[in-house]
Design an enzyme around this catalytic site. Structure first.
Site, PDB file in Angstrom:
ATOM      1  N   ARG A 148      -1.593   9.721  11.479  1.00 53.75           N
ATOM      2  CA  ARG A 148      -2.379   9.030  10.357  1.00 53.75           C
ATOM      3  C   ARG A 148      -2.800   7.581  10.888  1.00 53.75           C
ATOM      4  NH1 ARG A 148      -0.295   9.794   4.919  1.00 53.75           N
ATOM      5  NH2 ARG A 148      -2.410   8.617   4.122  1.00 53.75           N
TER       6      ARG A 148
ATOM      7  N   ASP B  16      -4.594   2.617   3.777  1.00 52.31           N
ATOM      8  CA  ASP B  16      -5.335   2.497   5.038  1.00 52.31           C
ATOM      9  C   ASP B  16      -5.550   1.139   5.558  1.00 52.31           C
ATOM     10  OD1 ASP B  16      -7.794   1.905   3.691  1.00 52.31           O
ATOM     11  OD2 ASP B  16      -8.315   4.070   3.901  1.00 52.31           O
TER      12      ASP B  16
ATOM     13  N   HIS C 249       0.130   1.994  -3.652  1.00 51.77           N
ATOM     14  CA  HIS C 249       0.930   2.976  -2.835  1.00 51.77           C
ATOM     15  C   HIS C 249       1.527   2.364  -1.228  1.00 51.77           C
ATOM     16  CE1 HIS C 249      -0.942   6.219  -5.544  1.00 51.77           C
ATOM     17  NE2 HIS C 249       0.053   5.398  -6.150  1.00 51.77           N
TER      18      HIS C 249
ATOM     19  N   GLY D 233     -14.031   6.752  -5.880  1.00 52.66           N
ATOM     20  CA  GLY D 233     -13.280   7.594  -5.007  1.00 52.66           C
ATOM     21  C   GLY D 233     -11.973   8.096  -5.232  1.00 52.66           C
ATOM     22  N   THR D 234     -11.739   8.174  -6.429  1.00 52.17           N
ATOM     23  CA  THR D 234     -10.332   8.754  -6.653  1.00 52.17           C
ATOM     24  C   THR D 234     -10.229   9.957  -7.636  1.00 52.17           C
ATOM     25  OG1 THR D 234      -7.965   8.379  -7.615  1.00 52.17           O
ATOM     26  CG2 THR D 234      -9.983   7.127  -8.707  1.00 52.17           C
ATOM     27  N   SER D 235      -9.530  10.969  -7.248  1.00 45.33           N
ATOM     28  CA  SER D 235      -9.642  12.035  -8.294  1.00 45.33           C
ATOM     29  C   SER D 235      -8.823  11.884  -9.435  1.00 45.33           C
ATOM     30  CB  SER D 235      -8.744  13.183  -7.633  1.00 45.33           C
ATOM     31  OG  SER D 235      -7.531  12.860  -7.392  1.00 45.33           O
TER      32      SER D 235
ATOM     33  N   ALA E  58     -19.710   6.683  -2.261  1.00 53.12           N
ATOM     34  CA  ALA E  58     -19.445   5.184  -2.399  1.00 53.12           C
ATOM     35  C   ALA E  58     -20.091   4.465  -1.462  1.00 53.12           C
ATOM     36  CB  ALA E  58     -17.732   4.928  -2.302  1.00 53.12           C
TER      37      ALA E  58
HETATM   38  C1  BJW Z   1     -15.820  10.167  -2.627  1.00 53.44           C
HETATM   39  C2  BJW Z   1     -16.305  10.454  -1.763  1.00 53.44           C
HETATM   40  C3  BJW Z   1     -17.246   9.439  -1.097  1.00 53.44           C
HETATM   41  C4  BJW Z   1     -14.901  12.167  -1.616  1.00 53.44           C
HETATM   42  N1  BJW Z   1     -17.374   8.475  -2.323  1.00 53.44           N
HETATM   43  N2  BJW Z   1     -15.672   9.510  -3.650  1.00 53.44           N
HETATM   44  C5  BJW Z   1       2.436  11.526 -15.698  1.00 53.44           C
HETATM   45  C6  BJW Z   1       1.844  12.797 -15.540  1.00 53.44           C
HETATM   46  C7  BJW Z   1       1.966  13.857 -14.644  1.00 53.44           C
HETATM   47  C8  BJW Z   1       2.757  13.347 -13.485  1.00 53.44           C
HETATM   48  C9  BJW Z   1       3.128  12.289 -13.611  1.00 53.44           C
HETATM   49  C10 BJW Z   1       2.960  10.894 -14.469  1.00 53.44           C
HETATM   50  N3  BJW Z   1       3.433   9.992 -13.757  1.00 53.44           N
HETATM   51  C11 BJW Z   1       4.147  10.230 -12.687  1.00 53.44           C
HETATM   52  C12 BJW Z   1       4.118  11.545 -12.578  1.00 53.44           C
HETATM   53  C13 BJW Z   1       4.400  12.173 -10.998  1.00 53.44           C
HETATM   54  C14 BJW Z   1       3.563  11.915 -10.015  1.00 53.44           C
HETATM   55  C15 BJW Z   1       2.421  12.453 -10.114  1.00 53.44           C
HETATM   56  O1  BJW Z   1       1.185  11.716 -10.498  1.00 53.44           O
HETATM   57  N4  BJW Z   1       2.026  13.523  -9.929  1.00 53.44           N
HETATM   58  C16 BJW Z   1       0.667  14.225 -10.215  1.00 53.44           C
HETATM   59  C17 BJW Z   1      -0.054  14.722  -8.807  1.00 53.44           C
HETATM   60  C18 BJW Z   1       1.005  15.543 -11.166  1.00 53.44           C
HETATM   61  N5  BJW Z   1       3.419  10.312  -9.586  1.00 53.44           N
HETATM   62  C19 BJW Z   1       4.351   9.621  -8.755  1.00 53.44           C
HETATM   63  O2  BJW Z   1       5.403  10.449  -8.425  1.00 53.44           O
HETATM   64  C20 BJW Z   1       4.373   8.380  -8.669  1.00 53.44           C
HETATM   65  N6  BJW Z   1       5.457   7.847  -9.001  1.00 53.44           N
HETATM   66  C21 BJW Z   1       6.000   7.495 -10.238  1.00 53.44           C
HETATM   67  O3  BJW Z   1       5.390   7.729 -11.218  1.00 53.44           O
HETATM   68  O4  BJW Z   1       7.377   6.697 -10.240  1.00 53.44           O
HETATM   69  C22 BJW Z   1       8.047   6.706 -11.522  1.00 53.44           C
HETATM   70  C23 BJW Z   1       8.712   7.862 -11.606  1.00 53.44           C
HETATM   71  C24 BJW Z   1       9.721   8.490 -10.794  1.00 53.44           C
HETATM   72  C25 BJW Z   1      10.217   9.500 -10.790  1.00 53.44           C
HETATM   73  C26 BJW Z   1       9.972  10.566 -11.862  1.00 53.44           C
HETATM   74  C27 BJW Z   1       8.949  10.308 -12.544  1.00 53.44           C
HETATM   75  C28 BJW Z   1       8.237   9.241 -12.662  1.00 53.44           C
HETATM   76  C29 BJW Z   1       4.295   7.998  -6.953  1.00 53.44           C
HETATM   77  C30 BJW Z   1       2.790   8.687  -6.508  1.00 53.44           C
HETATM   78  C31 BJW Z   1       2.711   8.314  -5.125  1.00 53.44           C
HETATM   79  C32 BJW Z   1       1.649   9.327  -4.521  1.00 53.44           C
HETATM   80  N7  BJW Z   1       1.662   8.826  -3.084  1.00 53.44           N
HETATM   81  C33 BJW Z   1       0.595   9.541  -2.354  1.00 53.44           C
HETATM   82  C34 BJW Z   1       0.947   9.291  -0.872  1.00 53.44           C
HETATM   83  C35 BJW Z   1       1.040   7.986  -0.499  1.00 53.44           C
HETATM   84  C36 BJW Z   1       1.360   7.808   0.952  1.00 53.44           C
HETATM   85  C37 BJW Z   1       0.469   8.200   1.862  1.00 53.44           C
HETATM   86  O5  BJW Z   1      -0.812   8.147   1.899  1.00 53.44           O
HETATM   87  O6  BJW Z   1       0.900   9.154   2.670  1.00 53.44           O
HETATM   88  O7  BJW Z   1      -0.573   8.715  -2.589  1.00 53.44           O
HETATM   89  S1  BJW Z   1      -0.083  11.010  -2.946  1.00 53.44           S
HETATM   90  C38 BJW Z   1      -1.734  10.721  -2.626  1.00 53.44           C
HETATM   91  O8  BJW Z   1      -2.575  10.701  -3.910  1.00 53.44           O
HETATM   92  C39 BJW Z   1      -1.887   8.929  -2.211  1.00 53.44           C
HETATM   93  C40 BJW Z   1      -3.160   8.770  -2.953  1.00 53.44           C
HETATM   94  O9  BJW Z   1      -3.001   7.345  -2.946  1.00 53.44           O
HETATM   95  C41 BJW Z   1      -2.899   9.531  -4.205  1.00 53.44           C
HETATM   96  C42 BJW Z   1      -4.053   9.512  -5.041  1.00 53.44           C
HETATM   97  O10 BJW Z   1      -5.256  10.418  -4.274  1.00 53.44           O
HETATM   98  P1  BJW Z   1      -6.569   9.767  -4.278  1.00 53.44           P
HETATM   99  O11 BJW Z   1      -6.561   8.399  -3.411  1.00 53.44           O
HETATM  100  O12 BJW Z   1      -7.194   9.997  -5.605  1.00 53.44           O
HETATM  101  O13 BJW Z   1      -7.325  10.825  -3.361  1.00 53.44           O
HETATM  102  P2  BJW Z   1      -7.946  12.337  -3.527  1.00 53.44           P
HETATM  103  O14 BJW Z   1      -7.976  12.930  -2.241  1.00 53.44           O
HETATM  104  O15 BJW Z   1      -7.126  13.012  -4.597  1.00 53.44           O
HETATM  105  O16 BJW Z   1      -9.111  12.207  -4.299  1.00 53.44           O
HETATM  106  C43 BJW Z   1     -10.490  11.758  -3.571  1.00 53.44           C
HETATM  107  C44 BJW Z   1     -11.621  11.748  -4.315  1.00 53.44           C
HETATM  108  O17 BJW Z   1     -12.635  10.901  -3.826  1.00 53.44           O
HETATM  109  C45 BJW Z   1     -12.398  12.769  -5.113  1.00 53.44           C
HETATM  110  O18 BJW Z   1     -12.478  12.817  -6.366  1.00 53.44           O
HETATM  111  C46 BJW Z   1     -13.550  13.014  -4.207  1.00 53.44           C
HETATM  112  O19 BJW Z   1     -14.492  13.547  -4.992  1.00 53.44           O
HETATM  113  C47 BJW Z   1     -13.862  11.565  -3.954  1.00 53.44           C
HETATM  114  N8  BJW Z   1     -14.802  11.380  -2.900  1.00 53.44           N
HETATM  115  N9  BJW Z   1     -15.650  11.555  -1.027  1.00 53.44           N
HETATM  116  C48 BJW Z   1     -16.801   8.479  -3.410  1.00 53.44           C
HETATM  117  N10 BJW Z   1     -17.908   9.657   0.148  1.00 53.44           N
END
Ligand code: BJW
Ligand code: ZN
Length: 257
Positions: free
Chosen positions: A70, A103, A128, A200-202, A244
C-alpha cells in the site's frame, strides 16, 4: 447550477466555522483503493487478517507485506482536485480537516498550497494514523518511516532502534483506541462547526463516524458528498451524489463564503 449544489453552497456561505470529515472515497480519484464496495480492499483481503493487533501478532510478515504494497501504491499517487480544493478552503477560512485516511494526500495538498509561504496554521487531524509512520510494539518509540520494507522474512522486518522489538505500521487497527488528543480536537472542532462536510466515507467505522453527529447535536448541519448513500444521508441537510474530485471544487470555489 444544479439545485443540490446551490443548496450546499448556500449552507457553506452561511457558515462561520466548517469541519471536514473525509474517508477513502476522497482519494479514490487519485488511484488509492477504498476499503468497502465492489473494488474495495476488503473484497480480496479480510480485515481481521490484516488490520487488527491480533493479525500482526499472528503473522507480522504478512501484515508488513500488505502495508508495504500500500505504501508503494500511495507513493505513486498525487492529491486530486478535491484534496486541493479543501486545502485552499482551509487556508482561507476557519476550517478544520479531519480525515480517516492514512495516505497523507490531504497533508501533501496543504503543503503544496502554501509552497513558498508560511506553513499552514494546522495540519489535518489524522484519526487513523499514517502509512508512513511506524510505532514500536514494545516501547514508546514512534517515527516517520517512508523507506522500503523488506517483508521477505520475519528477520528482515523493521526493528525498533531503542529496544530492538518489532516495529509496526503507525495506523489504528480495529479494536485499538484512537489518539485521545487527536480525537478530542476532532470532536471539539465538530461541536464548534456550523457545517460538517462529510466527503467519501461509508460512515460505518466509529468513533470517526460520530464526528458529524457532534456537529448535529450542537445545532449545526451536515453536508454529504458521496456517490452512494450512507447511514448519515438521512441526517444531511444537503447531499451531493457525485465523485468528490468532480464536485468538491465547485462546492468550495470562491463565492461559497
Ligand atoms: C467516493 C468516491 C468518490 C467512492 N468520491 N466518495 C460503535 C458501534 C459499532 C462498532 C464500534 C463502535 N465503536 C467502536 C466500534 C468498533 C470498531 C468499528 O467501528 N467497527 C465497525 C466497522 C462495526 N471501531 C474500532 O475498533 C476503532 N477503535 C475504537 O473504537 O477503539 C475503542 C474501542 C477499543 C476496544 C473495543 C471497543 C472500542 C478503530 C477503528 C480503526 C479503523 N481502521 C481502518 C484501518 C486503518 C489502517 C489502514 O488503512 O490500514 O481504517 S479500517 C478502514 O475503515 C480504515 C478507514 O479509515 C475506515 C473507514 O473507511 P472509509 O474511509 O469510510 O472507507 P470505505 O471504503 O468504507 O468507504 C468509502 C466511501 O467512499 C464509500 O461510501 C463510497 O461510496 C465513497 N466513494 N468513490 C466520493 N470518487
Ligand atoms: Zn521499542
Amino acid at each position: 447550477m444544479d439545485a443540490g449544489l446551490a443548496r450546499a453552497r448556500e449552507l457553506l456561505a452561511g457558515a462561520d466555522r466548517v469541519v471536514f470529515l473525509t474517508g477513502a472515497g476522497v482519494s479514490a480519484e487519485s488511484g488509492v483503493p477504498t476499503f468497502r464496495g465492489h473494488q474495495g480492499l476488503w473484497k480480496s483481503c479480510r480485515p481481521q487478517d490484516l488490520a487488527t493487533p491480533e493479525a500482526f501478532r499472528a503473522d507480522p510478515r504478512l501484515v508488513w507485506e500488505w502495508y508495504g504494497w500500500r505504501r508503494t501504491l500511495v507513493a505513486a499517487c498525487a492529491p486530486n482536485p478535491a484534496h486541493r480544493a479543501m486545502a485552499g478552503f482551509c487556508l482561507d477560512r476557519d476550517a478544520t480537516l479531519v480525515t480517516q485516511n492514512v495516505d497523507g494526500l490531504h497533508t501533501r495538498a496543504l503543503l503544496e498550497a502554501v509552497e513558498g509561504d508560511a506553513p499552514p496554521r494546522t495540519l489535518p487531524l489524522t484519526l487513523h494514523g499514517s502509512l508512513f509512520t511506524v510505532k514500536c510494539t514494545s516501547c514508546d518509540h514512534h517515527a516517520h518511516h517512508d523507506g522500503p520494507v523488506d517483508a521477505a522474512s520475519l528477520e528482515t522486518l523493521p526493528r525498533c532502534p531503542s529496544c530492538a522489538a518489532l516495529l509496526r505500521p503507525g495506523v489504528v487497527w480495529f479494536g485499538e483506541s484512537l489518539d485521545p488528543q487527536v480525537l478530542s480536537r476532532a470532536f471539539q472542532a465538530a461541536q464548534e462547526a456550523d457545517v460538517c462536510v462529510v466527503v467519501g466515507t461509508s460512515a460505518v467505522v466509529h468513533p470517526a463516524a460520530s464526528v458529524p453527529l457532534a456537529t448535529l447535536e450542537a445545532g449545526g448541519r451536515v453536508l454529504e458528498v458521496n456517490p452512494e448513500p450512507t447511514p448519515l444521508s438521512g441526517m444531511a441537510s444537503a447531499i451531493l451524489r457525485a465523485p468528490a474530485g468532480r464536485v468538491v471544487p465547485d462546492l468550495l470555489e470562491d463565492g461559497a463564503g
